[in-house]
Each structure stands twice: as C-alpha cells, then as structure tokens.
Design an enzyme around this catalytic site. Structure first.
Site, PDB file in Angstrom:
ATOM      1  N   GLU A  17       0.838  -1.188   0.000  1.00 54.91           N
ATOM      2  CA  GLU A  17       0.000   0.000   0.000  1.00 54.91           C
ATOM      3  C   GLU A  17       0.878   1.244   0.000  1.00 54.91           C
ATOM      4  O   GLU A  17       1.706   1.430   0.897  1.00 54.91           O
ATOM      5  CB  GLU A  17      -0.893   0.040   1.239  1.00 54.91           C
ATOM      6  CG  GLU A  17      -2.010  -0.981   1.245  1.00 54.91           C
ATOM      7  CD  GLU A  17      -2.939  -0.825   2.439  1.00 54.91           C
ATOM      8  OE1 GLU A  17      -4.031  -1.404   2.395  1.00 54.91           O
ATOM      9  OE2 GLU A  17      -2.576  -0.125   3.411  1.00 54.91           O
ATOM     10  N   CYS A  18       0.724   2.091  -0.985  1.00 57.11           N
ATOM     11  CA  CYS A  18       1.322   3.427  -1.038  1.00 57.11           C
ATOM     12  C   CYS A  18       2.840   3.378  -0.895  1.00 57.11           C
ATOM     13  O   CYS A  18       3.542   3.182  -1.879  1.00 57.11           O
ATOM     14  CB  CYS A  18       0.677   4.327   0.002  1.00 57.11           C
ATOM     15  SG  CYS A  18       0.862   6.091  -0.371  1.00 57.11           S
ATOM     16  N   ALA A  19       3.371   3.517   0.305  1.00 59.73           N
ATOM     17  CA  ALA A  19       4.815   3.436   0.496  1.00 59.73           C
ATOM     18  C   ALA A  19       5.355   2.107  -0.001  1.00 59.73           C
ATOM     19  O   ALA A  19       6.443   2.037  -0.579  1.00 59.73           O
ATOM     20  CB  ALA A  19       5.162   3.624   1.970  1.00 59.73           C
ATOM     21  N   SER A  32      -0.605  -0.741  -4.772  1.00 56.17           N
ATOM     22  CA  SER A  32      -1.342   0.448  -5.196  1.00 56.17           C
ATOM     23  C   SER A  32      -1.206   1.532  -4.141  1.00 56.17           C
ATOM     24  O   SER A  32      -0.622   1.323  -3.074  1.00 56.17           O
ATOM     25  CB  SER A  32      -2.820   0.112  -5.412  1.00 56.17           C
ATOM     26  OG  SER A  32      -3.504   0.029  -4.173  1.00 56.17           O
ATOM     27  N   LEU A  80       4.174   0.364  -2.475  1.00 57.76           N
ATOM     28  CA  LEU A  80       4.253   0.482  -3.929  1.00 57.76           C
ATOM     29  C   LEU A  80       5.534   1.203  -4.340  1.00 57.76           C
ATOM     30  O   LEU A  80       6.249   0.764  -5.250  1.00 57.76           O
ATOM     31  CB  LEU A  80       3.029   1.240  -4.446  1.00 57.76           C
ATOM     32  CG  LEU A  80       3.090   1.744  -5.893  1.00 57.76           C
ATOM     33  CD1 LEU A  80       3.150   0.581  -6.868  1.00 57.76           C
ATOM     34  CD2 LEU A  80       1.905   2.654  -6.200  1.00 57.76           C
TER      35      LEU A  80
END
EC number: 6.3.5.9
Length: 862
Positions: free
Chosen positions: A348-350, A445, A352
């Site tokens: 998630e986010c970081a 993502s 990715l």
C-alpha cells in the site's frame, strides 16, 4: 461479548484542524496513564500518525474508528475490542478528525442528508453515545470562542458537548472572558492551557512526523502529559467519561472473523520509521487466520525473516528515507528475487514506491517496472475501489472502500502494467504475475484499506502464503529458509557489510582523516596557505580590531569576474551561501542533482522545502541530460565541476536549464582548478542564475570560511537580506581581496595546470593497477568504482597502509563501493595506486555479476 458494561469514554473534538486536539488527547492519555489508569486511545478517520503517539502515551496499540472504511455498524464493536484488549481500559479517549462535523463531502452513502458529515467526529460520537470535550484555540480571539463552542453544542442536539478546554490562552483576562461566555450557555470549562512549543510535533508534506521517526516522540508525549495534567481538571474529565451510558453488544473478535488454517506460514510485515502505516486489526486478522506475522525494518534488516512466505508492505514515508532504503541493497535484492519466485505480496502506497525501480532517482527493489518521484500535487480522498483483475487477494469485480493520501507519482517507460483497481473513471495500482486464469501474486497500489471490513483478505493472504511455502520447502507448515538464496547476486560489495547504510548528509572528508595517515579524503590543496598569502594576512592584522567591511572584497570579486558589484555577495564559504539560499527562496518544488556536495540538500531540508533528487548515472559517465530535469522544478542545484565525480558540465547544457520562475544554482567550488575556467557561468546574462564559489580549497584556508555568490542582482539582494550583521570576518575578507589580485590569479592558473598533470598521472597509475576511474574528472579529485570488492576489507587495508579516503556512501546515489580520492603530487598518487592494487589482491577475486568496468549495471533513474 459485552452486555450492558460500563465503558468510560470521551471524544476530543474541535471547531477545525489546528486547534490542539492532538496535544490535548495525547496529554490526557499520558496524564491519566501516569495516575495508574489503563487508557485506550482511538483516532477518528483513516489517519495513521496520531495512533502512533496514542500507543506511546497509553502503552497499548492505537486504533482507528472510520465509518467509511469499516462501515458504521462496525464502529461500536471495534471500539469495544480496543477498549478491552489487551485488558479492560479504565477510560477510552477518542481523538477526533478535522472539525467536529467535518466528514466525507456530499450526501451520506444511503443518499440521506445529515447535519454531521459521514465519518465525522460527530458521527462517531453518536455511534458510541460518547460525550464530547471541545478544544478551542484562543490565540487569536476571546469571547467569540465561547460563541463558537455554543454553536457547535447546539448545531446537532444528538451530540452531547459536555465541556470545553481553552488552548493557547495568551492571558488570564482572555481565559476569563471565554469562560464567562461558556458558563452563560451551560458549557463548563475544564482546562485553560497556555502556549507551549515543547509539545509541538514536527510536520512534513503529509502531516505530522510519525512517532517511529521522531527521537523526541517520547519527550513530546511526556511533556504533553505534564502540561495537560497541570492545566486540565482530570477528575472532571474522568467524571464526564464515566457518565457515558453503558454499552451493549458484541465486541469485534478477529478469531470470529476468519477461519484459522493453522498453516503457520510466515508473513513478513514491514515496520520501522519508513513503514509506520498499518491498522492494528490487519495484523490481528492475519494471526487469527493462522499466519506467523514477523516484523522487519527495511532500513536496517539485511534479510527478510527466516521462512518468509508472504510480504506485507504498508504505508509510510519512504521518500524521507530513500537513501537508506537504496543503501540496503542486500534486502532489496532478496525482495526482488522473492517476488520473482511468486511470493504473495501486498503493498500500500509506500510499499508500492519501495517496489518500484526507483524513488526520486534512488534505486528501490525493482520489482515493478515503474519509477516514482515526489510531486507538488497532493492526492487525497476516499474511494470505492473495484478489483480490476483476479489476484491471490481479490476476485475481479469485488469492491472495497479505500483511502488515498500521497504526494508522489509513478511513471513507466513501456506498456502500462495491469491495474489493481478501478476507481470510477480511472484505474490505479499494479498487479504482477501470470496473465490469464492464474491469479496475480502481487497487488500494489496507493489505496489504503482497512481489513476489518473485509476479513476474507487475511484468509486469502495466509492461504496463498501457505501454498507458496509448500512449493518452496516441500512442507505445509512452519516453512524453513526458502531455497531462493537471499545472498545470490549480492556479494559483500553490494551489501556494504560493516559500513553505514544511511547516507549521512552532514559527513565531510575531514572526518575520515587521522593523524599519521596520508590524506586523500579532503580536497584542500595543501597543508598551509602560500607563504605570501600568509604574510599579507598577518600584515593586515592591525585592521582586525575594526568591525569588518565587505565593500573592498565585493569590488575585488566584481572586477575579477567583470560583473557589477551589486551582483556579488561575499559569504562565509559556499556552505553559508546555501543556507542563505534556503531561506531567501520559496520554490514549490526543488531539485538537487546528485551525487554532489550534500550541504545544499541539508540546508533546503532544514528550511522545510520539498525537494527531489536527480541521480546521474555511472554508465553515462555521470553526465547531465537536461531532459531528465523535471520541468516543474522552481529551484535546481548542481555542482560544476561536480563533487565527487569531477565531471565538468558544458556551460550551454547548464544554461539550457534556465526557465521563467526557476532559479538555477551552480556550485563552482572547484572551477578555479580547471585551467581557463571555460565552462564557468559567471558573466553575461545572469537572470535567474546564482553561481557559488569557495576559496578555501585552492588557497588552503578552510578555517577562514571565505567564499562568494555571483548572479542575478535581485536574487543577490534577497540572499543579502538573510545575512546577519558582519557575516564574514575581517581575515576572510582580506583573503578574498588578496586572492583576486593579478598575482594570485596567475598562481591559481598555474596550480590548475599542475593539478591536471598530477591527475593524469594518477588516473594512469590507477588504470595500471586495474582500478576503474568512473568519470572524466576535471577537478582535483577522482571517483573510483570498487563495487566488485568488499568495502570493509578495502577500507581497513587502506588505513593499515596509511591512507585516508572518502567513501561513496556519504554521497546520495553512490554507495560504499565507491571511493573519492584527492589528487596529490605524482609520487603520492603512484604509491597509493600500488598499495591499492596489493589490497585488492588480498581481498580476492571480484564479486560475480559485474562487467569489466566494475559496474553492476544497476541504473538509478528519475
């Protein structure tokens, strides 16, 4: 199961963000915990950062209550779970989000209209039937604060505002005015808090600095507890919380939410300062589903936990730690190989960003064929995310609620990857793995999801990890170390064993020098200034009893370069110039070209600027391609010739970077070591251009701190406005004036020619020793690539042989396998090359996986 049990609880809310909710909430938690009370902390909404401070204050996990992500029906059960785990709390303190009634914009999910925003603090207070304690900032008003509190209390009578805490009160009279107004509308004031900067928490582009990243976090929490304990009526707060109605119903229980497989599959969950964002319930669900969840820190752990069969990479701030993540090559390589083997991976986010090829030009794990970079634009919002394709975790078409919050972009140079999610009109994220019927093994993502609303995700993750473990170990439970060798392709030269993984931006070559060692670490030309300069300075010592006047030095520099005096600013070395620059300019986005002198980045970061890095590539000789410079950069900083590569960038290339609304800063600290200074940018049209010079290296006077800036007169005036009185001492001013004379310039030109000759001999001697010089240096130093050999062995060997050198790990974009070597007299260079060859022979054969030049082929891309 909880049946009609007393659950003391109170919600801390405010009229808007920035009023002091976090200070009061953390302070109440810490102060009540210090009384011996068991305290549970909660945060309304998706924010991960405040719960980290709650955990420090309470000594138990901080938890989120988000009606949008989890569903309103789960808020009371999740609250009961947190209030009872790991043991019953004597009080629960729920910190609100934004203003009391601020939630998701627009109508409620069922289409209804409501006074409170969906997912707001008021919504959660209503779901928990909890009293509300308002925090109001009184630093810019007085009695109006009472009117605001009255308005909030009467806006929706379903919300019970039970008391007020007045924060940042500037005087007792102001406090009395507000308290009198609150009493008039039946709102008791339970605390009056004076301004106190000691409880402020550092901030960055996405909000507060996380507790895991802050060395001061415990001090902040402790001081907040002392502040609130001294200025808030804790007994009254407890009485309000204890007066909350009893709660009934079932507590959320992860064991009831999932079917435990008993597989014992190891799922590695990233933690540490760079990966702090994950919901407590996610780990609880994974454990309930049968996984052994093992934490690891990508900043410091060389390997994944033994037997890892699944990887969970949550959110955080990897951009703040990108150089350290890049420096941990051993772990990056292991993750790359593990994912190539099909290990189930969720990011998630970081996470990715970490899986991309690069982040702000620094190498990341390289699992996903994307490059990530910081962006001036904030992306934020709730989504209904629909799974775009089949994966080990999701079934095509499944819908989860998600939250997105970042200032980065990802870009690829080929076909777009398979998307993980469909978000209305756009797709987002990456799926990786076999196309067709076989589900993807990797889901990455920007979307943050709360698995309490979708516990089946934990079941699927654990089942996929168990299958992977069985394939790679031949056993169905408790997998042993996987057959994928985490060491493969990453020898000691890549691991950098025994050397720091974090780039120390404040490192300087003088730290590497020791008595008795031949100094190849510091770029100062000689051990002492020329005799004539020393004598002239001493002769002027009589004038040092007066306050220094920079006029003569300024005029001497202007005459030396053929510019106007108003285009010149005399500084205490180029370092001071960078700190002035960081305070004089206000770019929305800054870009520092690396590897180079690190002081510009230190100064810009200290001033709070958002910046990115452009890492020049070794396989391109560390030359600059102007097309790689982000057009949105309003400040670009580059060295010429660049330290530590010695590359001299053509003046026309650098001038091509000039733009309207952009400041180009060129550090020419070593330009006077280039015969004729052919590519200097001083002179001619200098609008939007600043050129920095340092006299300390050529003239061996680093102790005097002498330098100057030449450029755009308006920019020079802005820098000058940041200087204190008498910023440069009289001896340094005298040195600047003396070294601008025709005699000094002639000596400097002859010295530059000698440096070139010595460098040519040095490079030839290194080549005969089989050592690769990485770039065409035009500076008084060279950069050598020794990544094929174990850095600790090379460093210790050089120290034993009597040499001090500067390692590449102190420059972003390099690493411990690089050495910067100052050019000295020919006999010194010849002797060093011979000693180095002997050390490399003792170190053994080069590491596998490199070409004849010593390059690993790894590209650092923007």
């Amino acid at each position: 199961m909880v049946t009609a049990a007393p659950m003391p609880r109170i919600v801390v809310a405010a009229p808007e963000s920035g009023q002091g909710k976090t200070t009061v909430a953390i302070g109440l938690m810490a102060a009540l915990a210090r009384r011996g009370l068991a305290v549970a902390g909660f945060k309304v909404g998706p924010d991960y950062i405040d719960p980290g401070y709650h955990a420090l204050a309470c000594g138990r996990p901080g938890r989120n209550l988000d009606p949008y992500l989890c569903g309103p029906e789960r808020i009371a059960p999740l609250f009961l779970h947190g209030a009872m785990s790991p043991g019953p709390a004597g009080i629960s303190i729920i910190e609100g989000v934004m203003g009391l009634f601020d939630g998701k914009l627009g109508a409620w999910p069922d289409g209804s209209q409501d006074l409170a925003g969906f997912g707001s603090t008021a919504h959660v207070a209503r779901l928990l039937d909890a009293p509300v304690l308002l925090v109001v900032d009184a630093s810019r008003g007085s009695r109006t604060a009472a009117a605001v509190c009255h308005g909030l209390a009467s806006y929706d009578r379903r919300i019970r505002v039970a008391g007020v805490v007045i924060n940042r009160v500037m005087s007792p009279r102001v406090a009395d005015e507000i308290a009198r107004g609150c009493r008039a509308v039946n709102l008791p004031v339970l605390g009056v808090i004076p301004p106190d900067e000691a409880v402020s928490v550092g901030s960055r582009h996405l909000g507060l600095v996380t507790a895991a990243e802050s060395d001061d976090a415990r001090r902040v929490v402790r001081h907040a507890g002392e502040l609130i304990g001294a200025h808030v009526d804790l007994d009254a707060v407890l009485q309000l919380a204890q007066g909350a109605p009893q709660m009934s119903g079932e507590s959320w229980d992860p064991a009831r939410e999932v079917h435990g497989s008993g597989s014992g599959a190891v799922i590695a969950m990233a933690g540490g300062p760079a990966f702090t964002f994950r919901y407590t319930e996610t780990e609880e669900l994974l454990r309930a589903a049968g996984a052994r969840v093992e934490s690891f820190d990508p900043l410091s752990d060389d390997h994944l936990p033994p037997g890892t069969a699944g990887l969970y990479l949550g959110g955080g701030f990897p951009e703040e730690h990108a150089e350290s993540l890049a420096g941990n090559e051993c772990l990056r390589e292991e993750i790359r190989r593990s994912c190539a083997a099909g290990m189930p991976t969720y990011a998630e986010c970081a996470g990715l960003l970490y899986l991309c090829r690069s982040l702000d030009g620094l190498a990341m794990a390289g699992v996903v064929d994307l490059d990530a970079r910081m962006s001036p634009r904030l992306t934020i919002g709730y989504h209904e995310a629909q799974a775009a394709h089949e994966s080990f975790l999701l079934r095509r078409g499944e819908v989860l609620r998600a939250h997105e919050f970042h200032r980065t972009l990802t870009e690829g140079d080929g076909a777009p990857p398979r998307a993980a999610w469909t978000l209305g009109e756009r797709t987002e994220g990456v799926l990786q793995g076999p196309a067709g019927t076989d589900p993807a093994f990797l889901v990455a993502s920007y979307q943050h999801t709360h698995w309490a609303s979708a516990p089946h995700l934990a079941e699927r993750f654990v089942a996929a990890a168990a299958r992977f473990a069985e394939r790679h170990t031949g056993a169905g439970s408790a997998p042993a170390q996987r057959e994928v060798d985490p060491q493969a392709g990453a020898g000691p030269a890549q691991r950098g064993e025994g050397l720091p993984s974090r780039v120390d931006l404040r490192h300087h070559g003088d730290r590497d020098v020791r008595p008795g060692l031949v100094d190849l670490a510091v770029n100062v030309h000689a051990q002492r200034p020329p005799a004539w300069l020393h004598a002239e300075l001493i002769a002027r010592a009589g004038g040092w009893a007066r306050y220094p006047d920079a006029t003569a030095a300024q005029q001497a520099i202007a005459a030396r370069h053929g510019v106007r005096p108003e285009q010149v600013l005399v500084t205490a070395g180029s370092s001071q110039a960078f700190w002035l620059l960081a305070r004089a300019v206000h770019p929305r986005w800054a870009l520092v070209v690396h590897p180079q002198f690190t002081e510009p980045e230190v100064a810009l970061r200290a001033a709070g600027h958002q910046l990115g890095r452009l890492i020049l590539r070794p396989e391109e000789g560390f030359t600059l391609d102007p097309a790689r410079v982000d057009e949105r950069a309003e400040l670009v900083v580059i060295g010429n010739p660049t330290n530590p590569t010695g590359v001299l960038h053509p003046a026309r290339t650098l001038r091509s970077l000039l733009r309207e609304r952009r400041v180009l800063v060129v550090d020419e600290a070593f330009m006077d070591a280039v015969p004729g200074e052919p590519d200097s940018l001083i002179g001619g049209e200098m609008r939007g251009l600043l050129v920095l010079r340092s006299l300390t290296k050529t003239w061996s006077i680093p102790g005097l701190r002498a330098g100057y800036v030449v450029g755009d007169a308006q920019m020079i005036a802005r820098l000058a406005a940041q200087q204190p009185g008498w910023p440069v001492g009289a001896p340094a001013l005298d040195a600047i004036e003396l070294t601008a004379t025709p005699r000094a310039l002639a000596e400097s030109a002859a010295q530059a020619e000698q440096i070139g000759t010595n460098r040519d001999h040095f490079v030839a001697a290194l080549a005969r020793a089989g050592v690769h010089v990485a770039a065409d240096s035009r500076a008084p130093f060279v950069l050598v690539d020794l990544r094929r050999y174990p850095p600790p062995t090379v460093r210790s060997g050089l120290r034993d042989a009597g040499y001090a050198v500067r390692g590449g790990e102190s420059f972003p974009g390099l690493g411990p396998g690089w050495l910067r070597l100052a050019v000295r007299a020919v006999p010194v260079g010849m002797a060093f090359a011979q000693a180095l060859r002997h050390i490399l022979d003792l170190a053994g054969a080069p590491e596998p996986g490199t070409d004849s030049s010593g390059s690993t082929g790894e590209q650092h891309t923007q």
